[in-house]
Write a protein that holds these residues in place. Structure first.
Motif, PDB file in Angstrom:
ATOM      1  N   TYR A  33      -8.172   2.353  -2.280  1.00  0.00           N
ATOM      2  CA  TYR A  33      -9.631   2.363  -2.187  1.00  0.00           C
ATOM      3  C   TYR A  33     -10.323   3.205  -3.250  1.00  0.00           C
ATOM      4  CZ  TYR A  33      -9.462  -0.291   2.093  1.00  0.00           C
ATOM      5  OH  TYR A  33      -9.261  -1.301   2.999  1.00  0.00           O
ATOM      6  N   ARG A  34      -9.642   4.194  -3.796  1.00  0.00           N
ATOM      7  CA  ARG A  34     -10.267   5.085  -4.775  1.00  0.00           C
ATOM      8  C   ARG A  34      -9.723   4.919  -6.185  1.00  0.00           C
ATOM      9  NH1 ARG A  34     -12.700   9.883  -2.460  1.00  0.00           N
ATOM     10  NH2 ARG A  34     -13.213  10.329  -4.619  1.00  0.00           N
ATOM     11  N   GLY A  35      -8.577   4.269  -6.303  1.00  0.00           N
ATOM     12  CA  GLY A  35      -7.939   4.111  -7.606  1.00  0.00           C
ATOM     13  C   GLY A  35      -6.908   5.194  -7.823  1.00  0.00           C
ATOM     14  N   PRO A  36      -6.061   4.998  -8.834  1.00  0.00           N
ATOM     15  CA  PRO A  36      -5.010   5.979  -9.104  1.00  0.00           C
ATOM     16  C   PRO A  36      -5.584   7.286  -9.642  1.00  0.00           C
ATOM     17  CG  PRO A  36      -4.932   4.202 -10.709  1.00  0.00           C
ATOM     18  CD  PRO A  36      -5.980   3.844  -9.710  1.00  0.00           C
ATOM     19  N   ASP A  55       3.948   5.890  -4.200  1.00  0.00           N
ATOM     20  CA  ASP A  55       5.192   6.198  -4.917  1.00  0.00           C
ATOM     21  C   ASP A  55       6.004   4.910  -5.005  1.00  0.00           C
ATOM     22  OD1 ASP A  55       7.556   7.147  -5.949  1.00  0.00           O
ATOM     23  OD2 ASP A  55       8.042   8.431  -4.243  1.00  0.00           O
ATOM     24  N   PRO A  56       6.030   4.286  -6.189  1.00  0.00           N
ATOM     25  CA  PRO A  56       6.756   3.012  -6.330  1.00  0.00           C
ATOM     26  C   PRO A  56       8.241   3.108  -5.989  1.00  0.00           C
ATOM     27  CG  PRO A  56       5.367   3.407  -8.248  1.00  0.00           C
ATOM     28  CD  PRO A  56       5.329   4.657  -7.414  1.00  0.00           C
ATOM     29  N   ILE A 107       0.840  -1.202   0.000  1.00  0.00           N
ATOM     30  CA  ILE A 107       0.000   0.000   0.000  1.00  0.00           C
ATOM     31  C   ILE A 107       0.871   1.247   0.000  1.00  0.00           C
ATOM     32  CG2 ILE A 107      -1.622   1.347   1.405  1.00  0.00           C
ATOM     33  CD1 ILE A 107      -2.940  -1.341   2.170  1.00  0.00           C
ATOM     34  N   THR A 108       1.946   1.225   0.752  1.00  0.00           N
ATOM     35  CA  THR A 108       2.854   2.370   0.808  1.00  0.00           C
ATOM     36  C   THR A 108       3.469   2.643  -0.565  1.00  0.00           C
ATOM     37  OG1 THR A 108       3.329   1.869   3.120  1.00  0.00           O
ATOM     38  CG2 THR A 108       4.862   3.319   2.006  1.00  0.00           C
ATOM     39  N   THR A 142       1.233  13.495 -13.109  1.00  0.00           N
ATOM     40  CA  THR A 142       2.235  13.800 -12.087  1.00  0.00           C
ATOM     41  C   THR A 142       1.720  13.389 -10.712  1.00  0.00           C
ATOM     42  OG1 THR A 142       1.369  16.034 -11.836  1.00  0.00           O
ATOM     43  CG2 THR A 142       3.190  15.741 -13.367  1.00  0.00           C
ATOM     44  N   PRO A 143       2.541  12.681  -9.938  1.00  0.00           N
ATOM     45  CA  PRO A 143       2.102  12.286  -8.597  1.00  0.00           C
ATOM     46  C   PRO A 143       2.001  13.496  -7.667  1.00  0.00           C
ATOM     47  CG  PRO A 143       4.388  11.645  -8.959  1.00  0.00           C
ATOM     48  CD  PRO A 143       3.877  12.215 -10.248  1.00  0.00           C
ATOM     49  N   ARG A 144       1.101  13.387  -6.700  1.00  0.00           N
ATOM     50  CA  ARG A 144       0.951  14.450  -5.713  1.00  0.00           C
ATOM     51  C   ARG A 144       2.191  14.511  -4.839  1.00  0.00           C
ATOM     52  NH1 ARG A 144      -2.573  14.329  -1.756  1.00  0.00           N
ATOM     53  NH2 ARG A 144      -2.699  16.560  -1.766  1.00  0.00           N
TER      54      ARG A 144
END
Length: 156
Positions: free
Chosen positions: A70-73, A29-30, A24-25, A78-80
């Motif tokens: 739970y909500r999807g990507p 951010d992979p 989940i973590t 750009t990631p937050r």
């Protein structure tokens, strides 16, 4: 509340194992690395041998990962950016977003925990810190919210 308490509470509430928390973590951010040994130290209680204080970055990535889980990507490419400072208000907000809770749901969760709050009190928790009606979320309030969520996810 300290980050370790929040992490432990959510882990219990959702019945998550250590590998699942790491997964989940990484959803947020992979590239973010969370070692299992570090996680085990974060999950220990204060005073136990090997206890290490959970850094804000770990909790921020975990909460963002819950939102993705739970909500999807996000639709955005750009990631937050990850928050540098985690407040109780931010934890409340991230859990609200992750579980798609409306005001009515939030009131029910607080009521189930035996800690009802009024509509103005609830809306004040989600205002910007500079707003005149902003209210900081105290430890007791967050603890009761987590308790109510646990009762919802893990009925007796």
């Amino acid at each position: 509340m300290i980050n370790n308490d929040v992490l432990r509470s959510i882990r219990f509430m959702l019945d998550l194992g250590e590998p699942r928390i790491i997964e989940i973590t990484r959803l947020a951010d992979p590239a973010f690395e969370l070692e299992r040994a570090d996680l085990q130290a974060y999950l220990k209680k204060e005073g136990e041998d090997g206890f290490v204080e959970c850094p804000p970055a770990v909790l921020a990535h975990f909460l963002d990962g819950l939102v993705v889980e739970y909500r999807g990507p996000s639709d955005s490419a750009t990631p937050r950016p990850v928050e540098k400072r985690i407040t109780n208000n931010l934890v409340l907000k991230k859990l609200r977003v992750a579980f798609e809770m409306k005001d009515v749901d939030m009131h029910q969760v607080f009521a189930e925990a035996g800690f009802p709050i009024s509509k103005p009190e609830l809306s004040a928790l989600f205002r910007q810190p500079g707003h005149k009606n902003y209210r900081a979320c105290g430890d007791q309030l967050l603890r009761n919210f987590l308790k109510g969520l646990t009762l919802r996810f893990r009925p007796a």
